[in-house]
Structures are given as C-alpha cells and as structure tokens.
Design an enzyme around this catalytic site. Structure first.
Site, mmCIF file in Angstrom:
data_model
loop_
_atom_site.group_PDB
_atom_site.id
_atom_site.type_symbol
_atom_site.label_atom_id
_atom_site.label_comp_id
_atom_site.label_asym_id
_atom_site.label_seq_id
_atom_site.Cartn_x
_atom_site.Cartn_y
_atom_site.Cartn_z
ATOM 1 N N LYS A 1 12.615 43.825 44.204
ATOM 2 C CA LYS A 1 13.713 44.953 44.684
ATOM 3 C C LYS A 1 12.893 45.689 45.933
ATOM 4 C CE LYS A 1 17.956 44.839 44.066
ATOM 5 N NZ LYS A 1 18.075 43.671 44.783
ATOM 6 N N GLU B 1 11.255 34.689 44.233
ATOM 7 C CA GLU B 1 11.474 35.275 43.022
ATOM 8 C C GLU B 1 11.441 34.433 41.956
ATOM 9 O OE1 GLU B 1 14.197 38.804 41.344
ATOM 10 O OE2 GLU B 1 14.408 38.097 43.311
#
Length: 450
Positions: free
Chosen positions: A272, A256
């Site tokens: 997410k 990420e």
C-alpha cells in the site's frame, strides 16, 4: 508414483527456455525476473494431466461438471496424492493456475451488477506432469516428471534433449513498433467523481479504506508472448508470469506476494503506497523519501496489515500471527512501493485451500472492513475486475503454496489486452493524485505493447 527429479546444467534460464514451450496450450511460466530473496525461483509447467475449473459458479474437472466446491475437491485430491518435498525446491509436483477476483466474491455471496466482458473462467488449476525449475541464486536447473502421462525416464530424456538442442534467439518481430489504441471504462473526471463518493462512504463510517479500480482496454497487434518478453526486460518483478490457455493468455509483472505457505508457516506481504521513479538520481531519492515519510500511505498500509492479521488469525494458531516488517520501501523499474510482512502458523488439520478461503481476495486490493468495501467497489466501479486483483501461482502436492496478487497484469483475448489499475482510497486521498497514480501503474504494461 514418486516424482523423479534430475539436475541439469544451467545454460539458459527458465524464461529463455520458455521460448520452446510458450505456444503449447496449458504451458505456464511463473517468472521471477527480479532477482532478490523473493524472486529466487522460476517454474515452467508442462503437460497438464488434471484440470479444475470454475465457470459461472460451477465446478468442472477435466472438462466435465463435478459435484462439490473447488476447495472440497482440491483438498481431497491433494490429500489423496500427497507427496513430501524435502528437496529445498519450492515445488516438485502440484498445480499452477489462477483465481479471479470474481471467484473471491463468491466466498461472501457478494453479487455484482456488471456483466462479463471476457470469456475467461473464474478459476483454472492445472496439475502438471512436468516442471522445469530454475534456481536463480544457485544457477541450477531441475527437471521433474510425475509419471502421470508417460514413463518418467523417457520424458526426462526428451526434455534434456530439447534443452540441449535449444539455441536462444530473439522472437521474430519482437522489436517491431506496434500502434496501441487505448480505451477505458472511466474517463478522468468520472473516476475522480467515483473516488469522491468512496471518500463519502469513509467519512460516513461505512469503511476505513477501499481500493478503487479502473479498467483499460488496449488494442495492439503485438503478440502476447512478445509483449511479455518486453515487459519482463523493462519491468522485472518477483511474481510475474505467462500463462497460455489457448484462447487467452495472461501476462504478469506483479510485485506483490499474497500468500506463501511451507510446512505450515504462512506469510503474506501487502503493498500500500506507490511513488513513481524519478528522472534523475536526486528526484528518485526525493520520491523514495517522500513515500517513506508519507503519513497517508503508512496509515493505508497499517489498516491493511490489521485486516490481513485478522484474516490469518481465522486459520492460524493463536499467538502465532506477527508483523515482522511494517514499512519497507521496495524499488521497481517504474515505481517505489511501501510494503509490510506478516507471518503465522497454520492450525493443525487445515490446508492451503482453507488458508485461501480465509484470506482471499487480498485485503490490499479490497479494503476494510472487507465485505462492505467489496460491496462499495461493485457499486462504484464500472466493470467486473475479472482476473485483476485475483491471484496466480502454485499449490504443491506437499501442501505448500505461493500465490501473488494479480496487479501489473494484462489478459490478452481476441486482439485486446485488458488490464486494471487502481489504488487505495482514504479520507485523505487527493483526487488528482489518485488518478495520476493509476496512469503511472499502467505505464509499464502499455509501453510493452508498443
């Protein structure tokens, strides 16, 4: 002094060349082992000439107590030593380091009920005299020397000689089997109970979503650098790394990106939504489709996108913050992730420290609203997060930065690997599924310790 740069034939990549340097205190590798558009460059930092550290809320410069905040001192230093980078490389001079989640708590004066479990500073930024940069797309290697510690020409000649003489070989003992003893700050039922309480807070209207974490301590005789090499081979990532700080090491395979900025253009890329990879191609495709079509996961990501947009709008030009992709599915060795991308233009007169102050810690690993989510996180979690869900990466002297979210990461100290695993909780969360997701996220790291 202007940084000198030489191009050098790419016989070995940065990760292989790091065999030469990994044992040096302060040596760092920002590792893009997953080759895609995000994972183009890998960077080795050698020979730090200036260190900024935050310990227990106090700032230290080169080991001595200093006045002012880190953001003030860092911003002033970067402004005074600005160096334009028009090479196309991500950085040619600047700092590499990390910020812990605990450092981010201090921005909002959010106190913690947890004591420290590791002797690790809240922040370390080392400015490096020398960089080795690998361009994985162009298959080129670049060596830089800033001249802060030694004459650049001599240093570059020494680097070239070391690299020319290097012969890559397996680390001794890398393929040995090591027993791993695992403990956690949460037993399964206690973790599920804490999630259930977090759902109560959501139903009661305190928050919309929050990230719930548990800490795993793994005791293994496998050396941290050997563990890193196993991890990058079996779980390649665009934002990984290995940082050697002498009495502790950081091993990361993060997927990420938190914040990237170049020429004032800002990007954040929250994750997410997670599914494990399937055993068969058919199961793999089914799990990917399940994530793509999951209303719960899309709802989670949408709430975080809204939070990240608000954070960027605090420091970006009005109207410049835009969502350029919303529900992309990215594929990794052990999991699929649902990802969005948000961009903006930093306001004139503001800098990377201002951007960090506005957005850190990342919304994908706190929740919304952020401050209340962080208060509830501290109430329900059993340990300080430390480096987990903080950020590591670089800040260039040209004003650029590229920082990850510290997930899929272990900190090694005194024979123990410490890692965090967690996930986003909404009112739709299934307690058993959320626990199993943390098991899946820990898998790659724990396997690499064996």
């Amino acid at each position: 002094m202007k940084t000198q740069i030489v191009e050098w034939p790419l016989k070995y990549g940065a990760a292989e060349l790091f065999d030469l340097y990994h044992s040096r205190p302060g040596a760092v590798l920002l590792d893009s082992s997953l080759v895609n558009e995000m994972g183009r460059y890998s960077i080795i930092g050698l020979n730090p000439y200036k260190t900024l550290e935050v310990k227990d809320g106090a700032l230290y410069v080169d080991g001595s107590p200093a006045e002012g905040s880190l953001e003030e001192v860092l911003g002033a230093y970067m402004a005074a030593h600005y160096e334009k980078n028009d090479t196309g490389l991500p950085m040619i001079s600047g700092a590499i380091g990390y910020f812990t989640y605990d450092y981010g708590r201090s921005f909002e004066q959010i106190k913690t009920r947890h004591s420290r479990s590791q002797a690790v500073p809240d922040c370390i930024l080392n400015f490096y005299d020398n960089l080795i940069i690998e361009d994985r797309h162009e298959k080129r290697l670049y060596l830089t020397a800033s001249g802060m510690l030694a004459e650049p020409g001599a240093v570059l000649d020494a680097l070239k000689a070391e690299i020319s003489a290097f012969t890559h070989s397996q680390e001794a003992g890398e393929w040995e089997e090591y027993p791993v003893k695992i403990t956690s700050d949460f037993e399964k039922e206690a973790y599920k109970k804490a999630i259930d309480r977090m759902i109560d807070y959501i139903v009661e209207g305190d928050i919309y979503i929050a990230n719930m974490t548990r800490r795993i301590m793994a005791y293994s005789g496998k050396p941290p650098y050997a563990m890193f090499k196993s991890l990058r081979e079996n779980n390649p990532s665009p934002f990984g790394g290995y940082f050697n700080y002498g009495d502790f090491q950081v091993i990361s395979a993060s997927p990420e990106r938190f914040l990237r900025m170049k020429d004032g253009l800002v990007e954040t890329r929250p994750i997410k939504g997670t599914r494990r990879r399937g055993v068969t191609p058919e199961e793999d495709a089914a799990l990917k489709k399940e994530l793509q079509e999951s209303g719960k996961d899309k709802s989670e990501l949408l709430m975080i996108v809204d939070l990240e947009r608000n954070d960027l709008n605090r420091v970006c030009e009005p109207g410049s913050v835009k969502v350029t992709s919303l529900f992309d599915v990215e594929t990794y060795a052990t999991v699929f992730h649902l990802v969005s991308n948000i961009v903006g233009k930093l306001r004139d007169g503001l800098t990377a420290p201002d951007l960090l102050r506005a957005a850190f810690p990342g919304g994908s690993i706190t929740g919304a609203p952020k401050i209340r989510a962080m208060e509830i996180i501290d109430e329900l979690e059993q340990s300080r997060r430390g480096l987990y869900t903080g950020s590591m990466g670089y800040l260039g002297l040209d004003g650029s930065c590229d920082l990850n979210i510290v997930i899929r990461t272990a900190v090694y100290q005194n024979g123990c690997y410490t890692l965090g695993v967690g996930g986003g909780i909404t009112c739709e969360s299934d307690l058993e599924f959320e626990y199993e997701e943390t098991e899946q996220k820990a898998r790659a790291l724990l396997e690499a310790m064996k």
